[in-house]
Design an enzyme around this catalytic site. Structure first.
Site, mmCIF file in Angstrom:
data_model
loop_
_atom_site.group_PDB
_atom_site.id
_atom_site.type_symbol
_atom_site.label_atom_id
_atom_site.label_comp_id
_atom_site.label_asym_id
_atom_site.label_seq_id
_atom_site.Cartn_x
_atom_site.Cartn_y
_atom_site.Cartn_z
ATOM 1 N N CYS A 40 0.860 -1.161 0.000
ATOM 2 C CA CYS A 40 0.000 0.000 0.000
ATOM 3 C C CYS A 40 0.909 1.227 0.000
ATOM 4 C CB CYS A 40 -0.932 0.108 1.197
ATOM 5 S SG CYS A 40 -2.053 -1.266 1.367
ATOM 6 N N ARG B 64 3.438 -0.220 -5.227
ATOM 7 C CA ARG B 64 3.208 -0.793 -3.896
ATOM 8 C C ARG B 64 1.865 -1.506 -3.786
ATOM 9 N NH1 ARG B 64 6.861 1.519 -0.433
ATOM 10 N NH2 ARG B 64 5.690 0.812 1.353
ATOM 11 N N TRP C 271 -3.137 -2.489 -1.593
ATOM 12 C CA TRP C 271 -2.910 -3.896 -1.929
ATOM 13 C C TRP C 271 -3.636 -4.656 -0.839
ATOM 14 C CZ3 TRP C 271 -0.701 -8.223 0.352
ATOM 15 C CH2 TRP C 271 -0.415 -9.295 -0.509
ATOM 16 N N ASN D 179 -0.808 1.889 5.906
ATOM 17 C CA ASN D 179 -0.025 0.853 5.237
ATOM 18 C C ASN D 179 0.436 -0.096 6.330
ATOM 19 O OD1 ASN D 179 1.893 -0.650 3.820
ATOM 20 N ND2 ASN D 179 3.445 0.948 3.947
ATOM 21 N N GLY D 180 0.115 -1.398 6.194
ATOM 22 C CA GLY D 180 0.521 -2.365 7.219
ATOM 23 C C GLY D 180 -0.641 -3.256 7.600
ATOM 24 N N GLU E 228 14.247 -18.575 -11.241
ATOM 25 C CA GLU E 228 13.965 -17.154 -11.453
ATOM 26 C C GLU E 228 13.294 -16.928 -12.822
ATOM 27 O OE1 GLU E 228 13.668 -14.620 -9.788
ATOM 28 O OE2 GLU E 228 13.879 -12.936 -11.139
ATOM 29 N N LYS F 218 9.680 -15.226 -13.270
ATOM 30 C CA LYS F 218 9.414 -14.046 -14.122
ATOM 31 C C LYS F 218 8.225 -14.317 -15.022
ATOM 32 C CE LYS F 218 10.936 -11.351 -12.629
ATOM 33 N NZ LYS F 218 11.699 -11.456 -11.449
ATOM 34 N N GLU G 86 4.906 -14.484 -13.024
ATOM 35 C CA GLU G 86 4.544 -13.173 -12.460
ATOM 36 C C GLU G 86 3.844 -12.277 -13.475
ATOM 37 O OE1 GLU G 86 7.619 -11.508 -9.130
ATOM 38 O OE2 GLU G 86 8.449 -11.764 -11.115
ATOM 39 N N HIS H 46 12.196 -37.604 -11.738
ATOM 40 C CA HIS H 46 11.613 -38.074 -10.473
ATOM 41 C C HIS H 46 10.196 -37.543 -10.271
ATOM 42 C CE1 HIS H 46 15.364 -39.891 -9.329
ATOM 43 N NE2 HIS H 46 16.007 -38.748 -9.548
ATOM 44 N N LYS I 207 5.484 -4.423 -5.405
ATOM 45 C CA LYS I 207 6.943 -4.424 -5.423
ATOM 46 C C LYS I 207 7.537 -4.469 -4.032
ATOM 47 C CE LYS I 207 10.655 -2.871 -8.073
ATOM 48 N NZ LYS I 207 10.781 -4.213 -8.656
HETATM 49 C C1 G6P Z 1 7.738 -8.941 -3.961
HETATM 50 C C2 G6P Z 1 8.202 -8.498 -5.329
HETATM 51 C C3 G6P Z 1 9.297 -9.440 -5.825
HETATM 52 C C4 G6P Z 1 10.425 -9.488 -4.809
HETATM 53 C C5 G6P Z 1 9.914 -9.929 -3.440
HETATM 54 C C6 G6P Z 1 10.975 -9.757 -2.382
HETATM 55 O O1 G6P Z 1 7.022 -10.135 -4.046
HETATM 56 O O2 G6P Z 1 7.133 -8.480 -6.235
HETATM 57 O O3 G6P Z 1 9.801 -8.958 -7.055
HETATM 58 O O4 G6P Z 1 11.389 -10.392 -5.255
HETATM 59 O O5 G6P Z 1 8.817 -9.090 -3.054
HETATM 60 O O6 G6P Z 1 11.217 -8.389 -2.249
HETATM 61 P P1 G6P Z 1 12.562 -7.733 -1.788
HETATM 62 O O7 G6P Z 1 12.294 -6.269 -1.851
HETATM 63 O O8 G6P Z 1 12.806 -8.195 -0.391
HETATM 64 O O9 G6P Z 1 13.630 -8.158 -2.713
#
Ligand code: G6P
Length: 612
Positions: A2, A27, A76, A102-103, A485, A489, A492, A508, A607
């Protein structure tokens, strides 16, 4: 998560609030709202993206929009669906008080039943409305907003950044925070509040960071800060690090594409002044560990979430390879709820692009109590995690706007290489490998540029595979995290069900899923595990899976089994994750873009994840 923003001054608040919120969309973006102070507090909210609020404001009464003080929020969802009722600001029972938050208020159910017993009723399912009502309840007793907020937060458990207004306290915003970010932008005859710098950087470069538990009373001409015990605090005014320029797409269709293209410069930037050439010792003045402390380290723990966790997994391979020190990697959310073993000879590395991730913050606070040295690798040197560090490696990737992390990941990898080299040199270990990695790192930017120049080819392949519903990514060794990763990606931003596996694990279980509807992307680097991955590809080929190869070498005899392959420049195994992931980022980007997805703001994500 948020985003919150506040303004009090001589300008029209609405423009500053709406512009601020647009820079906080990373956010969260499932609903939004603002509260403006006139004779009354006027609230405007909309579900969905910020553009919906912009549209609804066009229909609002101009007079109500003409205000010099206001607060705004972009949400969010944690408690309750992303509806208009659940959107912030929330109000007290009389509507005199407006609050953005926020929180998470962990004990909101108890506080809610306390208030319900006193006759209060609630319109939303949120924890935030409970806080707004509680502040209203306290205001009725104390008749002063700052005192009411002070009394209310004593009864709350959890994490919060609050901005609060009362219709009778003209031009005043009361703000407080605990385990959630909030800064005060300092202006002339006006002041600002925000969850993050981009929301206010256009207006001021000076800011005050609030500490946990402090309360600020902000008016156009005065910022008063109070410690939790009521004494006046003197927080210093800091100069903010960002240029507004960083927030432009610079001609790219999406921030994600721009940020992927920035990767060669990010690498140059981070290596500059640290690695001169492969023969000179690394310079890493940010590590505050004495030689003796470094020599005493017998264990390393890396804690992180999401993409940062994958960087940590690559880090394990590098650190163990160069230093021989046992290194464990664990998601922060798992680390915090078991009896972890760490002491003063354990080095704990926390990795986080945002520096705000609640799980990682909790984990780091726990290990600090055990006396371990805490090294933080982050892209936000002013963040809470950075402030908790004993040593800080600022990855310096510049602001990353797209929710899917790309350049911050590469920058985290670079920091891990630098740190592993630093340790190896201090401990006099692995001189040949250190020299090889330094050489490879110095040539990496031009190799990244070569990969980026293959963009059109990757786009063609992306188009071809965009209709598949599932994807498997395989790799071995140091590129196993790259497979994880790459799959992350893709899921996501395209919502395709993609999973990364250690290639040896395919047989397996996952092999049962293989047929012509399941593309398998294999990452193959000519090195230790190349032939093994190739055998796993043969197994997938025999099950009619479509195969895509990402490799720095493909034997002629093997070319036939690949439906498509992307050749990357020659690179040593140890540094190859940085190059391979760039291909996978581009592939994910082009698939999502071709499918018309909201690349920079994928659904349900944020993010910065400030809730556990
Ligand atoms: C969120 C973001 C990811 C990120 C993760 C950890 O889920 O969307 O892209 O990898 O948080 O965030 P950080 O800021 O701790 O790397």
């Amino acid at each position: 998560m948020c985003g919150i923003v506040g303004y009090t001054g001589f300008q029209n608040a609405i423009h500053i609030l709406m512009d601020g919120l647009s820079h906080l969309e990373y956010r969260g973006y499932d609903s939004s709202g603002i509260a403006l102070e006139k004779d009354e507090i006027n609230i405007f909210k909309a579900s969905g993206k910020l553009v919906n609020l912009v549209e609804s404001l066009k229909k609002a009464d101009d007079d109500k929009l003409d205000a010099k003080t206001g607060i705004g929020h972009i949400r969010w969802a944690t408690h309750g669906l992303p509806t208009v009722e659940n959107a912030h600001p929330h109000t007290s029972s009389t509507g005199d008080i407006a609050l953005v938050h926020n929180g998470i208020i962990e004990n909101y159910k108890e506080v809610k039943s306390f208030l319900e017993n006193k006759g209060y009723s609630f319109k939303s399912q949120t924890d935030t409305e409970v806080a707004a009502m509680l502040i209203g309840y306290e205001y009725d007793i104390h008749k002063d907003l700052k005192t009411a907020v002070e009394a209310a937060i004593k009864q709350l458990k959890g994490a919060w950044a609050f901005c609060v207004m009362h219709k009778n306290e003209k031009g005043t915003i009361v703000a407080t925070r605990k385990n959630a970010p909030l800064l005060i932008g300092v202006g002339e005859g006006e002041n600002f509040l925000a969850s993050d710098i981009p929301a206010i950087i256009k207006h001021t470069k000076r800011a005050i960071y609030l500490n946990d538990g402090q309360i600020a009373k902000v008016t156009p001409d005065l910022i008063e800060i109070f410690n939790p015990d009521g004494t006046i605090a003197q927080n210093k005014v800091e100069v903010l690090p960002f240029e507004p320029m960083a927030l432009s797409k610079m001609g790219y269709k999406h921030f994600m594409l721009k940020e992927i293209h920035e990767q060669p410069d990010v690498v140059r930037n981070i290596l500059q002044n640290k690695i001169k050439d492969e023969f000179s010792k690394i310079l890493l003045s940010d590590v505050n560990l004495s030689e003796k402390q470094l020599k005493d380290i017998n264990r390393i723990q890396i804690i992180a979430c999401g993409t940062s966790l994958h960087a940590g997994l690559v880090g394990k391979y590098i650190i163990e390879e160069l230093t021989g020190i046992p290194t464990d990697v664990e998601p922060s959310s798992e680390y915090i709820y078991r009896s972890t073993i760490a002491d003063k000879n354990t080095l704990v590395i926390g990795i986080s692009q945002s520096g705000e991730t609640a799980d990682t913050i909790t984990a780091i606070k726990q290990v600090k109590e055990k006396g371990s040295h805490v090294l933080i690798i982050t892209n936000r040197k002013e963040s809470l995690l950075a402030r908790l560090s004993d040593s800080l490696l600022h990855v310096n990737a510049g602001i990353e706007v797209s929710v899917a992390a790309t350049k911050s990941y590469i920058a985290q990898l670079m920091s891990l290489y630098l740190f592993a080299i630093y340790m190896a040199e201090t401990l006099n270990k692995s001189a040949d490998k250190v020299q090889e990695i330094k050489h490879e790192l110095l040539t990496l930017p031009s190799k990244l540029e070569a990969v980026l120049s293959e963009g059109m080819k990757i786009r063609e392949i992306a188009k071809k595979y965009s209709s598949f519903k599932n994807f498997i990514f395989i790799a071995r060794g140091i590129n196993y995290p790259t497979a994880l990763e790459g799959a992350l990606k893709l899921k996501e931003i395209s919502y395709i069900n993609a999973t990364g596996y250690a290639a040896g694990e395919l047989k397996h279980g996952p092999i049962a899923m293989l047929d012509e509807t399941m593309p398998v992307l294999a990452i193959m680097n000519k090195g230790l595990v190349y032939d093994k991955v190739m055998s796993n590809c043969e197994e997938a080929f025999a099950r009619q899976a479509r195969l895509i190869g990402v490799a720095n070498h493909i034997d002629d005899k093997h070319k036939a089994i690949f439906n498509d392959y992307i050749l990357i420049p020659d690179i040593s195994d140890l540094v190859s994750p940085a190059l391979n992931i760039t291909v996978l980022q581009l592939l994910a980007y082009h698939i999502a873009e071709y499918l018309g997805k909201d690349v920079d703001q994928p659904r349900n994500l944020a993010k910065s994840v400030t809730v556990e």
